[in-house]
Design a protein around this motif. Sequence first.
Motif, mmCIF file in Angstrom:
data_model
loop_
_atom_site.group_PDB
_atom_site.id
_atom_site.type_symbol
_atom_site.label_atom_id
_atom_site.label_comp_id
_atom_site.label_asym_id
_atom_site.label_seq_id
_atom_site.Cartn_x
_atom_site.Cartn_y
_atom_site.Cartn_z
ATOM 1 N N PRO A 232 0.818 -1.213 0.000
ATOM 2 C CA PRO A 232 0.000 0.000 0.000
ATOM 3 C C PRO A 232 0.852 1.263 0.000
ATOM 4 O O PRO A 232 2.068 1.225 0.233
ATOM 5 N N LEU A 233 0.196 2.378 -0.272
ATOM 6 C CA LEU A 233 0.784 3.692 -0.036
ATOM 7 C C LEU A 233 0.926 3.883 1.469
ATOM 8 O O LEU A 233 -0.001 3.605 2.235
ATOM 9 N N LEU A 234 2.086 4.352 1.911
ATOM 10 C CA LEU A 234 2.369 4.545 3.330
ATOM 11 C C LEU A 234 2.155 6.013 3.675
ATOM 12 O O LEU A 234 2.856 6.891 3.169
ATOM 13 N N LEU A 235 1.181 6.292 4.533
ATOM 14 C CA LEU A 235 0.752 7.654 4.840
ATOM 15 C C LEU A 235 1.418 8.155 6.113
ATOM 16 O O LEU A 235 1.331 7.517 7.160
ATOM 17 N N SER A 236 2.062 9.292 6.043
ATOM 18 C CA SER A 236 2.633 9.918 7.237
ATOM 19 C C SER A 236 1.529 10.484 8.126
ATOM 20 O O SER A 236 0.377 10.609 7.722
ATOM 21 N N GLY A 237 1.912 10.840 9.346
ATOM 22 C CA GLY A 237 0.989 11.523 10.226
ATOM 23 C C GLY A 237 0.493 12.805 9.564
ATOM 24 O O GLY A 237 1.300 13.650 9.170
ATOM 25 N N THR A 238 -0.817 12.941 9.445
ATOM 26 C CA THR A 238 -1.435 14.040 8.699
ATOM 27 C C THR A 238 -2.453 14.731 9.596
ATOM 28 O O THR A 238 -3.246 14.071 10.271
ATOM 29 N N ALA A 239 -2.422 16.059 9.598
ATOM 30 C CA ALA A 239 -3.283 16.819 10.499
ATOM 31 C C ALA A 239 -3.816 18.053 9.781
ATOM 32 O O ALA A 239 -3.664 18.219 8.565
ATOM 33 N N SER A 240 -4.420 18.945 10.554
ATOM 34 C CA SER A 240 -5.058 20.147 10.032
ATOM 35 C C SER A 240 -4.013 21.249 9.844
ATOM 36 O O SER A 240 -3.969 22.242 10.580
ATOM 37 N N VAL A 241 -3.149 21.048 8.853
ATOM 38 C CA VAL A 241 -2.077 21.992 8.539
ATOM 39 C C VAL A 241 -2.175 22.341 7.064
ATOM 40 O O VAL A 241 -2.247 21.449 6.213
ATOM 41 N N VAL A 242 -2.177 23.633 6.750
ATOM 42 C CA VAL A 242 -2.155 24.111 5.377
ATOM 43 C C VAL A 242 -0.959 25.026 5.232
ATOM 44 O O VAL A 242 -0.744 25.908 6.073
ATOM 45 N N GLY A 243 -0.190 24.849 4.156
ATOM 46 C CA GLY A 243 1.109 25.515 4.093
ATOM 47 C C GLY A 243 1.981 24.898 5.167
ATOM 48 O O GLY A 243 2.278 23.710 5.149
ATOM 49 N N HIS A 244 2.353 25.710 6.150
ATOM 50 C CA HIS A 244 3.025 25.166 7.332
ATOM 51 C C HIS A 244 2.280 25.524 8.616
ATOM 52 O O HIS A 244 2.738 25.205 9.715
ATOM 53 N N ALA A 245 1.104 26.131 8.487
ATOM 54 C CA ALA A 245 0.392 26.659 9.656
ATOM 55 C C ALA A 245 -0.774 25.760 10.060
ATOM 56 O O ALA A 245 -1.530 25.269 9.214
ATOM 57 N N SER A 246 -0.928 25.578 11.351
ATOM 58 C CA SER A 246 -2.074 24.833 11.879
ATOM 59 C C SER A 246 -3.361 25.613 11.615
ATOM 60 O O SER A 246 -3.375 26.846 11.642
ATOM 61 N N GLN A 247 -4.445 24.876 11.386
ATOM 62 C CA GLN A 247 -5.735 25.487 11.090
ATOM 63 C C GLN A 247 -6.779 25.051 12.117
ATOM 64 O O GLN A 247 -6.714 23.962 12.670
ATOM 65 N N HIS A 248 -7.759 25.927 12.386
ATOM 66 C CA HIS A 248 -8.962 25.606 13.151
ATOM 67 C C HIS A 248 -8.644 25.250 14.616
ATOM 68 O O HIS A 248 -9.181 24.276 15.159
#
Length: 335
Positions: A232-248
């Motif tokens: 499978p595709l191995l997915l890194s830890g992914t969160a609510s970040v756009v660009g380099h900034a946290s969102q919401h």
Amino acid sequence: MNRPMTSMPSAATHARLEVDYVLGDSPGALLEGDDVLAVLGFGTAAPHDADPRYLRVPLQPYGAAPFEVWHANAPVSSGRDGDIAWSTDGQLLFGAIEINESEIGIEAAAQSAYAQLIDFVRRSGTPQLLRIWNYLDAITLGQGDGERYREFCVGRARGMGDFDASRLPAATAIGRCDDERVIQIYWLAAREAGTPVENPRQVSAYLYPRQYGRQSPSFARAMLPPPGGHMPLLLSGTASVVGHASQHEGELLAQIEETFVNFDALLGAARQRAPTLPAQFGAGTRLKVYVRDRDDLPLVAHALDQRFGERVPRLLLHAAICRRELSMEIDGVHG
């Protein structure tokens, strides 16, 4: 002391990795298969087992606590080399190391762990790192450059030595919540290199600006497996970040939505190189969902039930995220 096999397997042999979540009372029966590369047990109720293919992960699950089982090609051999437990089928290698940092600190512990990891992998017949998981206590304790996650990033980079940032493996760095100053790292390496994938909605982690610490995080957003295999595709830890900034910040449900928008973009980028990869998460996906606040676990579980029903197997874990303003993070595999 055993060493992983270095002989070249048959030319007809390709890498195989299948990940599943399996309910059970102990890992013993799961470890009987001669194609089992690794079994992970989660939480304080997870049993102990001396088999090098078994790792007890100190993150407490919410609800059912299945074992995570990795199947590769048979036969799998295993052993220990100093602090490292390992198993391999000749194409893939699972490795794990734990370092007590109570006397030396997180930066030195990370440097030691990664120096051993890199040396071991380079000496093996599977020298290409695909995926790494890092679990450390009190991940956001401290301020500025003294924050433990930022110190970990410095130690990790020093332990890795000279590396090509564009060839970094996929990775997760998550905080354990048991007050044990032990850094736990496990990984997947391969005989052949995979292809790192970046998210077009995000700045590559290794290019983060100075405000995130002396050393940028060292990982790719995802990793496509070596060609020709069944992985499978191995997915890194992914969160609510756009660009380099946290969102919401403070908006749990909005963070969940933003995280899946990021996954959509990441899958789109991966499909440019691997068009047969499914465009959406489904039966071939396995997700680990890390949730910072214990009280948020049922809310996240409900949101995922509404989104996926029973289509996507997943495991919810109580764990600290590497940024204080982020409430949750998700990693996994997809195929």
